[in-house]
Design a protein around this motif. Sequence first.
Motif, PDB file in Angstrom:
ATOM      1  N   GLY A  25       3.859  11.168  -5.924  1.00  0.00           N
ATOM      2  CA  GLY A  25       3.086  10.006  -5.509  1.00  0.00           C
ATOM      3  C   GLY A  25       3.130   8.898  -6.536  1.00  0.00           C
ATOM      4  O   GLY A  25       3.200   7.708  -6.196  1.00  0.00           O
ATOM      5  N   GLN A  26       3.105   9.266  -7.832  1.00  0.00           N
ATOM      6  CA  GLN A  26       3.178   8.256  -8.880  1.00  0.00           C
ATOM      7  C   GLN A  26       4.527   7.550  -8.866  1.00  0.00           C
ATOM      8  O   GLN A  26       4.616   6.341  -9.115  1.00  0.00           O
ATOM      9  CB  GLN A  26       2.933   8.908 -10.246  1.00  0.00           C
ATOM     10  CG  GLN A  26       1.561   9.549 -10.385  1.00  0.00           C
ATOM     11  CD  GLN A  26       0.429   8.584 -10.043  1.00  0.00           C
ATOM     12  OE1 GLN A  26       0.279   7.544 -10.671  1.00  0.00           O
ATOM     13  NE2 GLN A  26      -0.362   8.925  -9.039  1.00  0.00           N
ATOM     14  N   LEU A  27       5.583   8.290  -8.551  1.00  0.00           N
ATOM     15  CA  LEU A  27       6.902   7.660  -8.462  1.00  0.00           C
ATOM     16  C   LEU A  27       6.991   6.741  -7.247  1.00  0.00           C
ATOM     17  O   LEU A  27       7.705   5.726  -7.285  1.00  0.00           O
ATOM     18  CB  LEU A  27       7.990   8.742  -8.405  1.00  0.00           C
ATOM     19  CG  LEU A  27       8.104   9.622  -9.661  1.00  0.00           C
ATOM     20  CD1 LEU A  27       9.205  10.656  -9.483  1.00  0.00           C
ATOM     21  CD2 LEU A  27       8.354   8.782 -10.911  1.00  0.00           C
ATOM     22  N   LEU A  28       6.272   7.069  -6.187  1.00  0.00           N
ATOM     23  CA  LEU A  28       6.247   6.189  -5.020  1.00  0.00           C
ATOM     24  C   LEU A  28       5.483   4.903  -5.303  1.00  0.00           C
ATOM     25  O   LEU A  28       5.828   3.834  -4.769  1.00  0.00           O
ATOM     26  CB  LEU A  28       5.644   6.911  -3.812  1.00  0.00           C
ATOM     27  CG  LEU A  28       6.548   7.912  -3.107  1.00  0.00           C
ATOM     28  CD1 LEU A  28       5.806   8.592  -1.955  1.00  0.00           C
ATOM     29  CD2 LEU A  28       7.811   7.224  -2.565  1.00  0.00           C
ATOM     30  N   PHE A  29       4.431   4.971  -6.131  1.00  0.00           N
ATOM     31  CA  PHE A  29       3.747   3.740  -6.543  1.00  0.00           C
ATOM     32  C   PHE A  29       4.747   2.820  -7.251  1.00  0.00           C
ATOM     33  O   PHE A  29       4.740   1.602  -7.053  1.00  0.00           O
ATOM     34  CB  PHE A  29       2.580   4.050  -7.479  1.00  0.00           C
ATOM     35  CG  PHE A  29       1.282   4.293  -6.774  1.00  0.00           C
ATOM     36  CD1 PHE A  29       0.730   3.324  -5.941  1.00  0.00           C
ATOM     37  CD2 PHE A  29       0.592   5.484  -6.941  1.00  0.00           C
ATOM     38  CE1 PHE A  29      -0.483   3.542  -5.292  1.00  0.00           C
ATOM     39  CE2 PHE A  29      -0.616   5.716  -6.290  1.00  0.00           C
ATOM     40  CZ  PHE A  29      -1.148   4.732  -5.466  1.00  0.00           C
ATOM     41  N   SER A  63       0.841  -1.195   0.000  1.00  0.00           N
ATOM     42  CA  SER A  63       0.000   0.000   0.000  1.00  0.00           C
ATOM     43  C   SER A  63       0.874   1.242   0.000  1.00  0.00           C
ATOM     44  O   SER A  63       2.070   1.183   0.322  1.00  0.00           O
ATOM     45  CB  SER A  63      -0.914   0.013   1.231  1.00  0.00           C
ATOM     46  OG  SER A  63      -0.145   0.172   2.416  1.00  0.00           O
ATOM     47  N   MET A  64       0.269   2.363  -0.325  1.00  0.00           N
ATOM     48  CA  MET A  64       0.993   3.626  -0.289  1.00  0.00           C
ATOM     49  C   MET A  64       1.443   3.941   1.135  1.00  0.00           C
ATOM     50  O   MET A  64       2.548   4.455   1.355  1.00  0.00           O
ATOM     51  CB  MET A  64       0.107   4.748  -0.850  1.00  0.00           C
ATOM     52  CG  MET A  64       0.762   6.121  -0.855  1.00  0.00           C
ATOM     53  SD  MET A  64       2.336   6.226  -1.755  1.00  0.00           S
ATOM     54  CE  MET A  64       1.807   5.955  -3.429  1.00  0.00           C
ATOM     55  N   ALA A  65       0.613   3.620   2.109  1.00  0.00           N
ATOM     56  CA  ALA A  65       0.981   3.876   3.506  1.00  0.00           C
ATOM     57  C   ALA A  65       2.238   3.095   3.877  1.00  0.00           C
ATOM     58  O   ALA A  65       3.139   3.621   4.559  1.00  0.00           O
ATOM     59  CB  ALA A  65      -0.177   3.498   4.431  1.00  0.00           C
ATOM     60  N   GLN A  66       2.341   1.852   3.430  1.00  0.00           N
ATOM     61  CA  GLN A  66       3.505   1.035   3.759  1.00  0.00           C
ATOM     62  C   GLN A  66       4.770   1.554   3.086  1.00  0.00           C
ATOM     63  O   GLN A  66       5.831   1.611   3.718  1.00  0.00           O
ATOM     64  CB  GLN A  66       3.258  -0.417   3.352  1.00  0.00           C
ATOM     65  CG  GLN A  66       2.273  -1.150   4.254  1.00  0.00           C
ATOM     66  CD  GLN A  66       2.092  -2.608   3.853  1.00  0.00           C
ATOM     67  OE1 GLN A  66       2.768  -3.113   2.956  1.00  0.00           O
ATOM     68  NE2 GLN A  66       1.167  -3.291   4.517  1.00  0.00           N
ATOM     69  N   ILE A  67       4.673   1.943   1.819  1.00  0.00           N
ATOM     70  CA  ILE A  67       5.877   2.433   1.143  1.00  0.00           C
ATOM     71  C   ILE A  67       6.316   3.768   1.735  1.00  0.00           C
ATOM     72  O   ILE A  67       7.513   4.011   1.922  1.00  0.00           O
ATOM     73  CB  ILE A  67       5.655   2.544  -0.393  1.00  0.00           C
ATOM     74  CG1 ILE A  67       6.979   2.855  -1.101  1.00  0.00           C
ATOM     75  CG2 ILE A  67       4.648   3.604  -0.755  1.00  0.00           C
ATOM     76  CD1 ILE A  67       7.983   1.745  -1.064  1.00  0.00           C
ATOM     77  N   GLN A  68       5.372   4.633   2.077  1.00  0.00           N
ATOM     78  CA  GLN A  68       5.739   5.909   2.687  1.00  0.00           C
ATOM     79  C   GLN A  68       6.410   5.696   4.038  1.00  0.00           C
ATOM     80  O   GLN A  68       7.400   6.365   4.367  1.00  0.00           O
ATOM     81  CB  GLN A  68       4.495   6.796   2.840  1.00  0.00           C
ATOM     82  CG  GLN A  68       4.002   7.410   1.541  1.00  0.00           C
ATOM     83  CD  GLN A  68       2.834   8.348   1.764  1.00  0.00           C
ATOM     84  OE1 GLN A  68       1.708   7.911   1.946  1.00  0.00           O
ATOM     85  NE2 GLN A  68       3.104   9.632   1.754  1.00  0.00           N
ATOM     86  N   LYS A  69       5.868   4.784   4.830  1.00  0.00           N
ATOM     87  CA  LYS A  69       6.438   4.514   6.154  1.00  0.00           C
ATOM     88  C   LYS A  69       7.842   3.935   6.021  1.00  0.00           C
ATOM     89  O   LYS A  69       8.753   4.289   6.788  1.00  0.00           O
ATOM     90  CB  LYS A  69       5.534   3.547   6.906  1.00  0.00           C
ATOM     91  CG  LYS A  69       5.961   3.286   8.349  1.00  0.00           C
ATOM     92  CD  LYS A  69       4.958   2.385   9.054  1.00  0.00           C
ATOM     93  CE  LYS A  69       5.394   2.123  10.499  1.00  0.00           C
ATOM     94  NZ  LYS A  69       4.420   1.240  11.211  1.00  0.00           N
TER      95      LYS A  69
END
Length: 595
Positions: free
Chosen positions: A324-328, A139-145
């Motif tokens: 955000g797209q690069l984080l995906f 998830s986005m939350a997991q990659i951000q963390k």
Amino acid sequence: MPNAKPKIVLYWHRTDLRLHDSPALQAALSLNPTTFIPIWTWDPHYVYKSRVGPNRWSFLLESQKTLSNSYSKLNPRQQLWLIREAPQSKDEDAYARERDGVVVKLAEEAGVEVIVKSGRTLFDVDEIVRKNGGKPTMSMAQIQKAVEKIGSGVPERPIDAPTSIPDPLTRDEMDLKGVKHDGGGGGGGMGSESNSGTDMNADHRSTTDKQYAGIMGPGNDFGVPTLEEIGINPAEVQTPHRGGETVALELLAGYIEDEEYIGRFEKPNTSPAAFEPQSTTLLSPHLHFGTLSVRKFWWDVQDVMERRKKEKKSNASIPTNLPGQLLFREMYFAAHAAVGESFCRTYGNPMVRFIDWHLQSKSPEDIAHGEEGGKLYEVDSDEAEVWFLRWKEGRTGFPWIDALMRQLKQEGWIHHLGRHSVACFLTRGGCYVSWERGAEVFEEMLIDHETACNIGNWMWLSCTAFFSQFYRCYSPIAFGKKWDPEGNLIRRYCPELAKFDKKYIYEPWRAPIANQRKWACRVTGDGSSSTNEDGKIYPKPMFDFDERRTICLDAMKNAYHVGLHGNDKELKDGSWRKAFGLDEDGKRPKKKQKT
């Protein structure tokens, strides 16, 4: 004073076809070599065992030519030296990671110092996996963390391109004609004499495949191959999108100049029906081949957004904005790295839900012991096989789907919401065909194909991983109308429907016969022929969408209730069929007709 011992540095390019912001290139040059040899290995695994269509071949060759010319501008004796042989910067693809290990071991045994640097992603994906507890980022939350624990979630600044490059060896010293050459060892295109085995790209080769005629290439000059050398007719290349670092940097600079576009960009608000120009940056193929540094992309965008913030101007936010797209992208890369080779399929994959799709992939064991060149999937339904082929060829009878698939085939790219539409239609929103079949088609046709992102997105859209709201289904009629009520995308890529009134452009089968004749296109047949005695034809819909959507939703509900995953024993012993109420041959019981 005796002369210093010469220091030879061999630099291995692959997904970093650029000079700017290349950590591995910087590390190589920091060794102060007396001799520097930048190479690219023309690996038979990718040539023959990865699906690649003419458009992506062309994009790759253009990118290699640009890099080779850039080296020559810095040093007239230099170029990109292409080795026609197997065995790279550090790579996250499962095959490449395994190969890297073998290459490093062999080099070290030979007394060669090996330096590996990551330059394909914002952060080292192995480090992301460690920060996520060794688990795939889902998830986005997991990659951000996870990335927050790596430099506070901020990637390192890009580094400048070198201004000079040392000499290579002399031409005589570079001569490898006497070196034993395996001759590719991959597949074999039409008329290939030097290769044996399966060539997944044989259908695209119309002339003799000469690329492995010698380890130095057909011209004995280590040059970039031509399309003709790899057996592909240049006329088959239809994409308008060009490759190379120069093109990539010019594209990025053009977007950066438009601060309003950069600051307010939100992916879901961009139109899948826009073309000339498209509504998104179309920098993804440059990220894949490394003609554009992902860190430069991030920081150029971030600098614009910071400037806007100081000026009290609004910015879009993660996950829909450009960072955000690069984080995906990072999320999918890290998930792939955590799971490994099985990430690319259902069988053996612990993170993917098992759905009783049609056209399931055979197990790796069955493929290994099967007939050479045979199908990699089970044809449990002749009807589903026909649906799959009509989907792939853009003749489903649903103009929105067909226009997108034809755009994909012609140009090697479609907007992400277009990808959503065709993926949902093939899997849980119509055909109920395995997402792996769709991923294979995208692998072949996309110029921006990135294994981790392609597989991740197909899992997402099929609701087998990353996303589970399977009841949210894209209509092949209503969704297109929302973005393109005039049907311009359809008129562009399904030109036989160009004269249809917008009232019927999404449902041409509803147009009266008199109107169809007036507009010079009859709606009939399955699309296997483009004309009949009345002129142009467009196929009838291959099924009733509302009926198929209901069937798919009911089946998805049942699959979620069964609750199997890719690594469960039921997949290995075949008992999953019993769990889904299928007979011994894998056939679904026929429903009794209501009376």
